[in-house]
Scaffold this motif. Structure first.
Motif, PDB file in Angstrom:
ATOM      1  N   MET A 222      30.788  52.360  30.042  1.00  0.00           N
ATOM      2  CA  MET A 222      29.789  51.707  30.873  1.00  0.00           C
ATOM      3  C   MET A 222      30.533  50.778  31.830  1.00  0.00           C
ATOM      4  N   VAL A 223      30.214  50.882  33.141  1.00  0.00           N
ATOM      5  CA  VAL A 223      30.819  50.006  34.144  1.00  0.00           C
ATOM      6  C   VAL A 223      29.704  49.455  35.025  1.00  0.00           C
ATOM      7  N   PRO A 224      29.880  48.242  35.542  1.00  0.00           N
ATOM      8  CA  PRO A 224      28.815  47.647  36.365  1.00  0.00           C
ATOM      9  C   PRO A 224      28.781  48.245  37.770  1.00  0.00           C
ATOM     10  N   ILE A 225      27.567  48.293  38.308  1.00  0.00           N
ATOM     11  CA  ILE A 225      27.410  48.620  39.731  1.00  0.00           C
ATOM     12  C   ILE A 225      27.500  47.279  40.436  1.00  0.00           C
ATOM     13  N   ARG A 226      28.567  47.089  41.129  1.00  0.00           N
ATOM     14  CA  ARG A 226      28.918  45.844  41.796  1.00  0.00           C
ATOM     15  C   ARG A 226      29.381  44.838  40.738  1.00  0.00           C
ATOM     16  N   THR A 227      30.659  44.530  40.762  1.00  0.00           N
ATOM     17  CA  THR A 227      31.214  43.605  39.767  1.00  0.00           C
ATOM     18  C   THR A 227      30.779  42.169  40.011  1.00  0.00           C
ATOM     19  N   CYS A 228      30.581  41.791  41.275  1.00  0.00           N
ATOM     20  CA  CYS A 228      30.081  40.460  41.604  1.00  0.00           C
ATOM     21  C   CYS A 228      28.563  40.585  41.751  1.00  0.00           C
ATOM     22  N   ASN A 229      27.798  39.852  40.985  1.00  0.00           N
ATOM     23  CA  ASN A 229      26.334  39.967  40.956  1.00  0.00           C
ATOM     24  C   ASN A 229      25.893  41.402  40.652  1.00  0.00           C
ATOM     25  N   PRO A 230      26.169  41.902  39.464  1.00  0.00           N
ATOM     26  CA  PRO A 230      25.831  43.295  39.114  1.00  0.00           C
ATOM     27  C   PRO A 230      24.338  43.573  39.282  1.00  0.00           C
ATOM     28  N   ILE A 231      24.053  44.810  39.706  1.00  0.00           N
ATOM     29  CA  ILE A 231      22.662  45.218  39.884  1.00  0.00           C
ATOM     30  C   ILE A 231      22.301  46.371  38.952  1.00  0.00           C
TER      31      ILE A 231
ATOM     32  N   GLU B  44      41.886  56.520  33.048  1.00  0.00           N
ATOM     33  CA  GLU B  44      41.646  57.319  34.252  1.00  0.00           C
ATOM     34  C   GLU B  44      40.149  57.579  34.436  1.00  0.00           C
ATOM     35  N   LYS B  45      39.433  57.933  33.344  1.00  0.00           N
ATOM     36  CA  LYS B  45      37.994  58.203  33.423  1.00  0.00           C
ATOM     37  C   LYS B  45      37.211  56.920  33.713  1.00  0.00           C
ATOM     38  N   VAL B  46      37.640  55.795  33.159  1.00  0.00           N
ATOM     39  CA  VAL B  46      36.976  54.519  33.429  1.00  0.00           C
ATOM     40  C   VAL B  46      37.170  54.142  34.897  1.00  0.00           C
ATOM     41  N   LYS B  47      38.379  54.355  35.441  1.00  0.00           N
ATOM     42  CA  LYS B  47      38.632  54.073  36.853  1.00  0.00           C
ATOM     43  C   LYS B  47      37.767  54.962  37.747  1.00  0.00           C
ATOM     44  N   LEU B  48      37.645  56.234  37.365  1.00  0.00           N
ATOM     45  CA  LEU B  48      36.823  57.165  38.121  1.00  0.00           C
ATOM     46  C   LEU B  48      35.352  56.743  38.067  1.00  0.00           C
ATOM     47  N   LEU B  49      34.905  56.347  36.880  1.00  0.00           N
ATOM     48  CA  LEU B  49      33.527  55.883  36.723  1.00  0.00           C
ATOM     49  C   LEU B  49      33.279  54.612  37.541  1.00  0.00           C
TER      50      LEU B  49
ATOM     51  N   ASP C 122      31.221  51.736  42.254  1.00  0.00           N
ATOM     52  CA  ASP C 122      31.469  51.000  43.500  1.00  0.00           C
ATOM     53  C   ASP C 122      30.871  51.728  44.707  1.00  0.00           C
ATOM     54  N   THR C 123      31.012  53.040  44.721  1.00  0.00           N
ATOM     55  CA  THR C 123      30.440  53.843  45.803  1.00  0.00           C
ATOM     56  C   THR C 123      28.918  53.754  45.780  1.00  0.00           C
ATOM     57  N   THR C 124      28.354  53.771  44.588  1.00  0.00           N
ATOM     58  CA  THR C 124      26.901  53.629  44.435  1.00  0.00           C
ATOM     59  C   THR C 124      26.446  52.267  44.959  1.00  0.00           C
TER      60      THR C 124
END
Length: 148
Positions: free
Chosen positions: A1-10, A26-31, A36-38
């Motif tokens: 699980m990774v946040p969408i936007r690390t600063c002020n996650p949405i 590698e998979k965590v970086k890709l995720l 980040d793109t999202t």
């Protein structure tokens, strides 16, 4: 699980496997790259919506401004073609209107005529009774002619 936007996650994006699974770095970086793109895409949607609203507001303001300019232009045109006292065409307005009517009569092969009128004794009326009465005579004559 990774946040969408690390600063002020949405929100967050995660990957779920049917069996217990430890993702590689590698998979965590890709995720995270996907998250980040999202985030960028979501921010672009918000910015696009805000820009559309600003354009809509500005367009409405410009349309209102143009409408005001058109009203002023129409009033200036009216004032440039009509006599202030009587409201009938002045010399410029008469020539424009007469030219248009003569061309139309010629095009339709219809006869037309021109009437010239002078108010006799207007100077004497002005000198004897004043310009207000003289103006009233002019206005009354213009009204009379406009009704026929």
């Amino acid at each position: 699980m990774v946040p969408i936007r690390t600063c002020n996650p949405i929100g967050a994006i995660g990957i779920y496997w049917a069996t217990l699974h430890q993702p590689t770095v590698e998979k965590v970086k890709l995720l995270q790259a996907l998250a980040d793109t999202t985030a960028v895409a979501m921010e672009n949607v918000q910015i696009y919506h805000e820009l559309e609203q600003r354009i809509h507001n500005r367009t409405a303001a410009l349309e209102k401004e143009i409408e005001g300019h058109q009203k002023v232009e129409a009033e200036v045109r009216r004032l440039s073609l009509t006599d202030e006292l009587t409201g009938v065409y002045n010399r410029r307005g008469f020539f424009l209107f007469a030219d248009q009517q003569l061309k139309l009569a010629h095009q339709l092969q219809k006869p037309c005529c021109l009437l010239f009128l002078d108010i006799d004794g207007l100077k004497q009326i002005n000198d004897t009774f004043g310009h207000e009465v003289g103006d009233r005579v002019i206005v009354d004559a213009a009204d009379l002619l406009s009704q026929t």
